[in-house]
Design a protein around this motif. Structure first.
Motif, short mmCIF file in Angstrom:
data_model
loop_
_atom_site.label_atom_id
_atom_site.label_comp_id
_atom_site.label_asym_id
_atom_site.label_seq_id
_atom_site.Cartn_x
_atom_site.Cartn_y
_atom_site.Cartn_z
N CYS A 8 0.85 -1.19 0.00
CA CYS A 8 0.00 0.00 0.00
C CYS A 8 0.89 1.25 0.00
O CYS A 8 1.85 1.34 0.77
CB CYS A 8 -0.91 0.00 1.23
N CYS A 11 -0.14 5.53 2.71
CA CYS A 11 0.52 6.23 3.83
C CYS A 11 1.89 5.58 4.06
O CYS A 11 2.18 4.52 3.51
CB CYS A 11 -0.35 6.21 5.09
N GLY A 14 3.03 1.53 4.76
CA GLY A 14 3.35 0.60 3.67
C GLY A 14 2.94 -0.84 3.96
O GLY A 14 3.77 -1.77 3.82
N CYS A 15 1.71 -1.05 4.32
CA CYS A 15 1.24 -2.41 4.62
C CYS A 15 1.41 -3.33 3.41
O CYS A 15 1.17 -2.92 2.27
CB CYS A 15 -0.25 -2.37 4.99
N CYS A 36 -6.29 -0.47 7.35
CA CYS A 36 -7.40 0.48 7.37
C CYS A 36 -8.20 0.39 6.07
O CYS A 36 -7.77 -0.24 5.10
CB CYS A 36 -6.90 1.91 7.58
#
Ligand code: SF4
Length: 130
Positions: A8, A11, A14-15, A36
């Motif tokens: 990701c 934000c 960085g999941c 999220c």
């Protein structure tokens, strides 16, 4: 069954996400690893219809700088980016330019304009004192 792994970029956390296709859910994919909702939305969009903000520069005449930074007013479909850059390279602009000026309307019939990212005034003549 389609399965994709992405990171990701919404934000700085960085999941690492895994998206698994599932026709039984509304989005069409189950998302694992996102912390999220924004990340889950991003993940599904990234695997179904990815988009990017396009930023580049074009040549400008009569300005203090040789290149003008430009960008797409909104995100463009990722698969249109290279073709869009080829068109943008052909733009010829002349100072003065104001930030937000539309340089190319509705690029590739996407409904997205290409706009100036900054002001650039006309080059001033060098003054020689002596
Ligand atoms: S999933 Fe949420 S918390 Fe994780 S990187 Fe994306 S936006 Fe940040």
């Amino acid at each position: 069954m389609d399965k994709r792994e992405i990171i990701c970029i919404v934000c700085p956390i960085g999941c690492h996400m895994e998206l698994v296709q599932d026709r039984g859910v509304e989005a069409g994919y189950r998302v694992y690893g996102a912390q999220c909702k924004r990340g889950r939305v991003y993940g599904v969009k990234e695997v179904t219809r990815p988009t990017r903000l396009l930023t580049t520069t074009v040549e400008i005449q009569d300005a203090d700088l040789p290149r003008l930074p430009v960008r797409s007013a909104r995100e463009l479909a990722k698969d249109k980016i290279l073709e869009a850059i080829s068109l943008i390279k052909k733009i010829k602009v002349k100072a003065p330019i104001k930030m937000g000026d539309v340089l190319l309307e509705n690029i590739l019939d996407t409904g997205v304009d290409i706009i100036a990212s900054r002001d650039l005034t006309e080059a001033r003549e060098e003054k020689i004192y002596g």
